[in-house]
Design a protein around this motif. Sequence first.
Motif, mmCIF file in Angstrom:
data_model
loop_
_atom_site.group_PDB
_atom_site.id
_atom_site.type_symbol
_atom_site.label_atom_id
_atom_site.label_comp_id
_atom_site.label_asym_id
_atom_site.label_seq_id
_atom_site.Cartn_x
_atom_site.Cartn_y
_atom_site.Cartn_z
ATOM 1 N N VAL A 83 -1.375 9.225 -0.013
ATOM 2 C CA VAL A 83 -2.128 9.457 -1.258
ATOM 3 C C VAL A 83 -1.835 10.852 -1.786
ATOM 4 O O VAL A 83 -1.611 11.047 -2.987
ATOM 5 C CB VAL A 83 -3.642 9.267 -1.003
ATOM 6 C CG1 VAL A 83 -4.430 9.524 -2.289
ATOM 7 C CG2 VAL A 83 -3.926 7.868 -0.480
ATOM 8 N N TRP A 84 -1.800 11.828 -0.886
ATOM 9 C CA TRP A 84 -1.538 13.206 -1.317
ATOM 10 C C TRP A 84 -0.109 13.377 -1.836
ATOM 11 O O TRP A 84 0.127 14.168 -2.754
ATOM 12 C CB TRP A 84 -1.798 14.176 -0.169
ATOM 13 C CG TRP A 84 -3.244 14.367 0.110
ATOM 14 C CD1 TRP A 84 -3.937 13.948 1.206
ATOM 15 C CD2 TRP A 84 -4.195 15.013 -0.738
ATOM 16 N NE1 TRP A 84 -5.259 14.283 1.104
ATOM 17 C CE2 TRP A 84 -5.446 14.941 -0.089
ATOM 18 C CE3 TRP A 84 -4.115 15.632 -1.984
ATOM 19 C CZ2 TRP A 84 -6.609 15.475 -0.641
ATOM 20 C CZ3 TRP A 84 -5.270 16.169 -2.537
ATOM 21 C CH2 TRP A 84 -6.494 16.085 -1.879
ATOM 22 N N VAL A 85 0.826 12.642 -1.271
ATOM 23 C CA VAL A 85 2.204 12.705 -1.768
ATOM 24 C C VAL A 85 2.253 12.293 -3.231
ATOM 25 O O VAL A 85 2.874 12.944 -4.077
ATOM 26 C CB VAL A 85 3.136 11.821 -0.914
ATOM 27 C CG1 VAL A 85 4.486 11.639 -1.610
ATOM 28 C CG2 VAL A 85 3.349 12.445 0.451
ATOM 29 N N GLY A 86 1.598 11.174 -3.539
ATOM 30 C CA GLY A 86 1.566 10.723 -4.930
ATOM 31 C C GLY A 86 0.851 11.700 -5.840
ATOM 32 O O GLY A 86 1.299 11.964 -6.958
ATOM 33 N N LEU A 87 -0.261 12.272 -5.364
ATOM 34 C CA LEU A 87 -1.027 13.201 -6.200
ATOM 35 C C LEU A 87 -0.289 14.520 -6.410
ATOM 36 O O LEU A 87 -0.465 15.177 -7.439
ATOM 37 C CB LEU A 87 -2.394 13.463 -5.551
ATOM 38 C CG LEU A 87 -3.352 12.263 -5.503
ATOM 39 C CD1 LEU A 87 -4.656 12.637 -4.815
ATOM 40 C CD2 LEU A 87 -3.624 11.742 -6.917
ATOM 41 N N GLN A 90 -6.854 0.504 3.656
ATOM 42 C CA GLN A 90 -7.451 1.738 4.187
ATOM 43 C C GLN A 90 -7.010 2.003 5.620
ATOM 44 O O GLN A 90 -6.928 3.162 6.042
ATOM 45 C CB GLN A 90 -8.980 1.638 4.132
ATOM 46 C CG GLN A 90 -9.524 1.417 2.725
ATOM 47 C CD GLN A 90 -11.033 1.293 2.721
ATOM 48 O OE1 GLN A 90 -11.730 2.045 3.400
ATOM 49 N NE2 GLN A 90 -11.558 0.349 1.954
ATOM 50 N N GLU A 91 -6.714 0.958 6.358
ATOM 51 C CA GLU A 91 -6.347 1.120 7.761
ATOM 52 C C GLU A 91 -4.874 1.452 7.951
ATOM 53 O O GLU A 91 -4.522 2.248 8.833
ATOM 54 C CB GLU A 91 -6.676 -0.167 8.524
ATOM 55 C CG GLU A 91 -8.152 -0.531 8.511
ATOM 56 C CD GLU A 91 -8.413 -1.892 9.141
ATOM 57 O OE1 GLU A 91 -7.434 -2.484 9.665
ATOM 58 O OE2 GLU A 91 -9.563 -2.363 9.109
ATOM 59 N N VAL A 92 -4.005 0.855 7.127
ATOM 60 C CA VAL A 92 -2.561 0.973 7.392
ATOM 61 C C VAL A 92 -1.889 2.068 6.569
ATOM 62 O O VAL A 92 -0.766 2.481 6.887
ATOM 63 C CB VAL A 92 -1.858 -0.374 7.111
ATOM 64 C CG1 VAL A 92 -2.445 -1.469 7.993
ATOM 65 C CG2 VAL A 92 -1.960 -0.756 5.635
ATOM 66 N N GLY A 138 0.805 -1.222 0.000
ATOM 67 C CA GLY A 138 0.000 0.000 0.000
ATOM 68 C C GLY A 138 0.833 1.265 0.000
ATOM 69 O O GLY A 138 0.635 2.162 -0.827
ATOM 70 N N ARG A 139 1.801 1.337 0.888
ATOM 71 C CA ARG A 139 2.561 2.571 1.032
ATOM 72 C C ARG A 139 3.514 2.801 -0.148
ATOM 73 O O ARG A 139 3.609 3.900 -0.677
ATOM 74 C CB ARG A 139 3.346 2.554 2.349
ATOM 75 C CG ARG A 139 2.465 2.484 3.588
ATOM 76 C CD ARG A 139 3.126 3.116 4.774
ATOM 77 N NE ARG A 139 3.339 4.553 4.603
ATOM 78 C CZ ARG A 139 3.894 5.335 5.521
ATOM 79 N NH1 ARG A 139 4.295 4.810 6.676
ATOM 80 N NH2 ARG A 139 4.062 6.624 5.295
ATOM 81 N N LEU A 196 -3.477 8.864 4.953
ATOM 82 C CA LEU A 196 -4.029 9.633 3.835
ATOM 83 C C LEU A 196 -2.969 10.498 3.164
ATOM 84 O O LEU A 196 -3.025 10.745 1.950
ATOM 85 C CB LEU A 196 -5.186 10.508 4.339
ATOM 86 C CG LEU A 196 -5.932 11.314 3.267
ATOM 87 C CD1 LEU A 196 -6.566 10.375 2.236
ATOM 88 C CD2 LEU A 196 -6.993 12.198 3.913
ATOM 89 N N HIS A 197 -1.970 10.942 3.940
ATOM 90 C CA HIS A 197 -0.975 11.824 3.325
ATOM 91 C C HIS A 197 -0.122 11.090 2.291
ATOM 92 O O HIS A 197 0.494 11.732 1.430
ATOM 93 C CB HIS A 197 -0.096 12.498 4.387
ATOM 94 C CG HIS A 197 0.718 11.556 5.207
ATOM 95 N ND1 HIS A 197 1.817 10.874 4.738
ATOM 96 C CD2 HIS A 197 0.591 11.185 6.514
ATOM 97 C CE1 HIS A 197 2.350 10.140 5.688
ATOM 98 N NE2 HIS A 197 1.623 10.310 6.792
#
Length: 370
Positions: free
Chosen positions: A306-310, A298-300, A200-201, A303-304
């Motif tokens: 996702v924002w890093v990638g975006l 979603q748990e691990v 995920g990360r 949210l940041h």
Amino acid sequence: MYGAVTYSLEDAEAGTTRLVLGGQLLVSSVGPFEQEIDRFDGEIAEIDLSGVDEMDTTGAWVVSRLANQHSSTITGASETATHLLKAVEVAGGDGELCPAVVPVWERVPLALGEKVYAARGGMLGVVSFLGAILVGFGSIIRKPSSMPFRAVVRQMEMVGVSALPIIGLMSFLIGIVIAQQGAVQLQQFGAETLTVNLVGRITLRELGVLMTAIMVAGRSGSAFAAQIGTMKLTEEVDAMRTIGISPIVQLVIPRILACTFMMILLGFYSSIVGIIGGAVIGQVALGIPFFTFLERIQEVVPLHDVWVGLVKAPVFGLIVALAGCYHGMQVKGNSEEVGIRTTMAVVSAIFAVIVLDAFFAVFFTEVGWG
């Protein structure tokens, strides 16, 4: 007799030889004669051209070379032959056929200096190109109707929609590889469940966007350079300027907007497909149910991530588009330049993307998004 050239060697005084030539001393017939006379070991004191009917520059050069080699006297030459002999004598070069090899300790600094000087011109070209793009955006802001919306939509289709299959396949396989290899290593510590965190990360934060940018650079960045470069060679760009159309507005800006915007969607799409690939391996190899794997994501994953990638995605897209369009606009001379500039566009875009990704990693770590 060789072709249309006739010759005879007659004895002269003091043990020397007199060469009497006849026929036509032309490029089509002088070759065999030259090879034969080069094998003659004696001294030629005189070259008689009275029997020569016709001579061209090649024939004159052969005669002149023989005369210089044997210190011969040329006699019987016609007015035309005399004119040709004088011309080739003036044009004769006495330079080295094999130039001296420069020592490596001189050659390497010289080559490095040339590269540095060329980089100076390249930097000025990049600044000029960026300035032209800003001017183009300014003209669009002043006159929104000049915005080529159809060209933007077309480029969005080419950059984004057409790339979905290959990027999806690449991301799916990368997700599988990350999950499989990560699970093998984590099993040694009894922590194979942390494969979910790993997939995920690393997918949302790094590899999804980075691999997409590299794929877009190889696919769309090269296309930008080749398309614009070919238009430069066929003088279509000059024709656009002649009729008052800005090539920057019509060719460059649509590609920049399309690549920048579509990289956001492609990067997110790549990350999602990569996670799905990891979930497939999780179910097959680790015994983690598919939907349980997705719920754990979603748990691990914070949210940041996702924002890093975006945040990184549009910057990478901008770099790829700028590299492709810039090198395309620099094409000139011949078709070989198109291939050279296309290669330079892809290499420079990938290099810049990787360097920027390293800077982003340090920056987000410093701001607490590590």
